[in-house]
Design an enzyme around this catalytic site. Sequence first.
Site, PDB file in Angstrom:
ATOM      1  CD  GLU A 105      -1.904   2.263   1.556  1.00  0.00           C
ATOM      2  OE1 GLU A 105      -1.623   3.146   0.708  1.00  0.00           O
ATOM      3  OE2 GLU A 105      -1.987   2.480   2.765  1.00  0.00           O
ATOM      4  CB  CYS A 124      -1.451   6.745   1.449  1.00  0.00           C
ATOM      5  SG  CYS A 124      -2.763   5.802   2.254  1.00  0.00           S
TER       6      CYS A 124
END
Length: 496
Positions: free
Chosen positions: A263, A297
């Site tokens: 990720e 993110c």
Amino acid sequence: MSEDLFVSINFPNGKSVKQPIGLYINGEWHKSAETWETVDPSIEEVIAKVYLAGEKEIDYAVKSAKEAFKTWKKVPGSEKGELLMKLAELTEKHADTLAAIEAMDSGKPLVSNARGDVDGTIALLRYCAGWADKIYGQVIPTGPEKLAYAKRTPIGVCGQIVPWNYPLNMAGWKIAPALAAGNCIIIKSAETTPLSLLYFATLVEEAGFPKGVVNIISGLGTVAGSYMAKHPGIDKIAFTGSTKVGVIVQQLAASNLKAVTLECGGKSPFLVFEDADLDQAVKWAALGIMYNSGQICTSNSRIYVQDSVYDKFIELFKKHVIQDYIVGMPFDDNTVVGPVVNKTQYNRIKNYIEQGKKEGAKLVLGDEPLPLKQGYFISPTIFADCSENMTIVKEEIFGPVVAISKFKTEDEAIEKANNTTYGLAAMCFTKDLERAHRVSDELEAGMVFINSTENSDIQAPFGGIKMSGIGNELGSNGIEMYTQIKAVHINFNNKL
């Protein structure tokens, strides 16, 4: 238990904690030859020194996990679920302490941010506890002379590497599904923010997990992280962090073809069409880039607004950010934007702000001097009239900095949104249901938020495409990422 493996930490709110600083391996606390200073980013002072894992300590953790896996994989799912539920209860009991540790170690505002992160971890532990006895396979119809079925089995020893922006929360995303699926784990915190995960290890111990099932270490990414990624005894590596490091992790993991979940970074576009509820678009857009000081993110760091409402959006957006996104000390109840995590990030973000000004972006808000005399604080920064070739539009900044541009047509908005190597998340604000579905189909992202942002759910998959990652976390998909398929063929009457 050696007392020098714990230190007393005093919080600004007058409370204190007995903080572990060792390596939690095979159910015991250990020292190592190397230490690392973790720093409070709000005052630039050392909080504590933690012991760092090297190759020797990781070898021991792998050996312990492999031995524990022999019996842990056979423990009924219901019993695994009970242990995870117990861990959730203990985490809830210690939630205020964990939140305070996070606020001090990472700079997260205690009230508006850190406590919510802990609550999210508790919810995920309970969610995965419920899955532990519901990991089903399937029976495959093959005819009367044979039976075939497929079962999901645990992968084995899983290495997990956690980022510094959500130290405990991202750890929970990895720990809970891995254990529910029957794996043993070695999890490494980010060297910048190790303290909350080390404290969490005391709760793992109190919950009663067998020795070797959960191993929690601190370590440098270049040393411990690299060694975990290439270790032949680790069967899967799960990493959350930058795309640059994610590529390295994948390359190292190829040495023994271990399973990989990544990720990584993002440069999420936020599309505002002229029919959108502008007040709501403004509030969600601000949340999506200023919350956690932009260190997320999925932050919507690129905002594209239809030309007919462009000026109005910027006016409302600036006003809202000034009013609601107050910069301050993490333990101040009114603070919404705390410091960024360390000096390296501070300098990096400041350089991007200078680059934005140099390349001709219009500075609408930000870069003003703050009354705080120390700490890595950056005021919310808004750039407008940005073009696609600007550095602040192309690169992940990971701070409270947003680049706003305009578009004329739906096709242009989609083209600009997809003009990136990243593909983690995308956002679309419109009242037109047909457009919402049409645009979501065209956006190149692992997640699309319609009329919201940053409100992912533990029951839904979380992950990116392109250079934003491989695989998913959360939801049933997150559980499945910690399993492998075994096909079993049973012959009844087929004789040679």
